[in-house]
Design a protein around this motif. Structure first.
Motif, PDB file in Angstrom:
ATOM      1  N   TYR A 178       2.022   5.126  -0.179  1.00  0.00           N
ATOM      2  CA  TYR A 178       1.674   6.511   0.167  1.00  0.00           C
ATOM      3  C   TYR A 178       2.722   7.432  -0.442  1.00  0.00           C
ATOM      4  N   GLU A 183       3.396  14.802  -0.331  1.00  0.00           N
ATOM      5  CA  GLU A 183       2.742  15.867  -1.091  1.00  0.00           C
ATOM      6  C   GLU A 183       3.647  16.433  -2.177  1.00  0.00           C
ATOM      7  N   LYS A 230       1.162  14.733  -9.282  1.00  0.00           N
ATOM      8  CA  LYS A 230       0.097  13.834  -9.700  1.00  0.00           C
ATOM      9  C   LYS A 230       0.536  12.988 -10.882  1.00  0.00           C
ATOM     10  N   SER A 265      -0.545   2.881   5.056  1.00  0.00           N
ATOM     11  CA  SER A 265       0.492   2.495   4.104  1.00  0.00           C
ATOM     12  C   SER A 265       1.535   1.569   4.713  1.00  0.00           C
ATOM     13  N   GLU A 273      -2.579   2.292  -4.126  1.00  0.00           N
ATOM     14  CA  GLU A 273      -2.238   3.575  -3.522  1.00  0.00           C
ATOM     15  C   GLU A 273      -3.214   3.885  -2.399  1.00  0.00           C
ATOM     16  N   VAL A 274      -2.704   4.451  -1.320  1.00  0.00           N
ATOM     17  CA  VAL A 274      -3.556   4.875  -0.210  1.00  0.00           C
ATOM     18  C   VAL A 274      -3.317   6.360   0.054  1.00  0.00           C
ATOM     19  N   LYS A 275      -4.325   7.034   0.605  1.00  0.00           N
ATOM     20  CA  LYS A 275      -4.242   8.478   0.841  1.00  0.00           C
ATOM     21  C   LYS A 275      -3.789   8.814   2.258  1.00  0.00           C
ATOM     22  N   GLN A 276      -3.898   7.847   3.162  1.00  0.00           N
ATOM     23  CA  GLN A 276      -3.519   8.072   4.552  1.00  0.00           C
ATOM     24  C   GLN A 276      -2.230   7.320   4.869  1.00  0.00           C
ATOM     25  N   LYS A 295       0.856  -1.191   0.000  1.00  0.00           N
ATOM     26  CA  LYS A 295       0.000   0.000   0.000  1.00  0.00           C
ATOM     27  C   LYS A 295       0.887   1.234   0.000  1.00  0.00           C
ATOM     28  N   ARG A 298       2.908  10.270  -9.659  1.00  0.00           N
ATOM     29  CA  ARG A 298       2.133   9.251  -8.934  1.00  0.00           C
ATOM     30  C   ARG A 298       1.426   8.322  -9.914  1.00  0.00           C
TER      31      ARG A 298
END
Length: 293
Positions: free
Chosen positions: A117, A120, A124, A155, A148-151, A115, A127
């Motif tokens: 992460y 920032e 994009k 991850s 992919e995970v956002k948090q 997973k 990624r």
């Protein structure tokens, strides 16, 4: 002769014992290596045990009555020729350039889903490019799932740049782009981090190329070798046109195949393949690898 016939149908119980089997759960007569016996039963051998020894090549096997096999799956041995295995061992067991090869060196792999992460700072576009690459690998390789995970809490793989928050302290003092992986006692990778120097890799194309190269490394702590064309991700040479070659995919598929034992040492890997090939050549029978759940 009867004793020999009982042993030619062999299952390697990965991370456990080597055994002959007749039923799925309970085995009437099981031969296992002396080392496996000691690890499994944690008790000294008795005179009665020694009466049931069998010598096979350089191995001492011990007979165990009424052995109960753990739950799991049995997969036939996956044959590969000697040239492929030579390349695979250099890559997976990191034996490249070593004068005295360490037979205790182990291969490492992911058991859990990967997973990812992204910090920032990662654009994009980058990624999307890396995830497209990772998805292609996951689609080609059984038992390897990548998303992919956002948090960050969700991850187990973090990708970031020099100057970002230092997600992996052990990369803090690195002067060049690199990765760091952690693994458990079974040689299963459970966390990875990739850190990119954006001063050296100063545009997205260069960043994406380096990310893919390092990401491949994190899938098994792989070594790169000089036997392949530079377009291969396993080749130890630079190319602007790295791509997943058919051989790259085959090596990854084999690494994650259940037709071999995972997390094993080079010594055991070579020994198991020697016995499996001997069985196939002499008796036209495939050995199986049993993976407990």
């Amino acid at each position: 002769m009867n004793r020999f016939l009982t042993i030619i149908s062999i299952v390697f119980i990965c991370n456990n014992v080597t055994a002959q089997h007749k039923k799925q759960d309970t085995l009437k007569r099981v031969y296992m290596s002396l080392d496996s016996y000691k690890n499994q039963y944690k008790k000294p051998l008795t005179k009665n045990d020694s009466l049931n020894f069998m010598i096979r090549g350089n191995d001492t096997l011990v007979l165990v009555e009424n052995y109960v096999r753990p739950n799991g799956i049995s997969v036939p041995y996956e044959y590969k020729d000697s040239t492929f295995l030579k390349y695979y061992q250099k890559i997976a067991f990191r034996t490249k350039g070593i004068d005295s090869i360490d037979k205790k060196q182990t291969m490492r792999y992911w058991k859990d889903d990967i997973k990812i992460y992204f910090s920032e700072s990662v654009s994009k576009k980058t990624r999307k490019n890396l995830m497209s690459f990772a998805t292609k690998i996951a689609n080609e390789v059984d038992s390897l799932n990548i998303s992919e995970v956002k948090q960050i809490e969700s991850s187990n793989c973090i990708i970031y740049y020099f100057g970002d928050y230092e997600y992996e302290p052990r990369l803090r003092n690195n002067k060049k782009s690199d990765y760091y992986i952690s693994w458990n006692g079974n040689n299963q990778i459970y966390r990875s981090s990739i850190k990119i120097d954006t001063e050296l890799y100063f545009n997205e194309k260069l960043i994406e190329q380096k990310l893919k190269e390092l990401f491949i490394g994190t899938l098994g702590h792989f070594s790169r070798i000089n036997n392949f064309g530079c377009e291969s991700y396993f080749a130890d040479c630079y190319s602007e046109n790295k791509q997943l070659t058919p051989l790259d995919i085959e090596l990854l598929q084999y690494h994650y195949s259940y037709g071999i034992c995972k997390g094993t040492t080079l010594e055991k890997f070579e020994k198991q393949h020697q016995q499996a090939k001997e069985l196939l050549k002499t008796h036209n029978r495939k050995m199986s690898f049993y993976h407990p759940l």
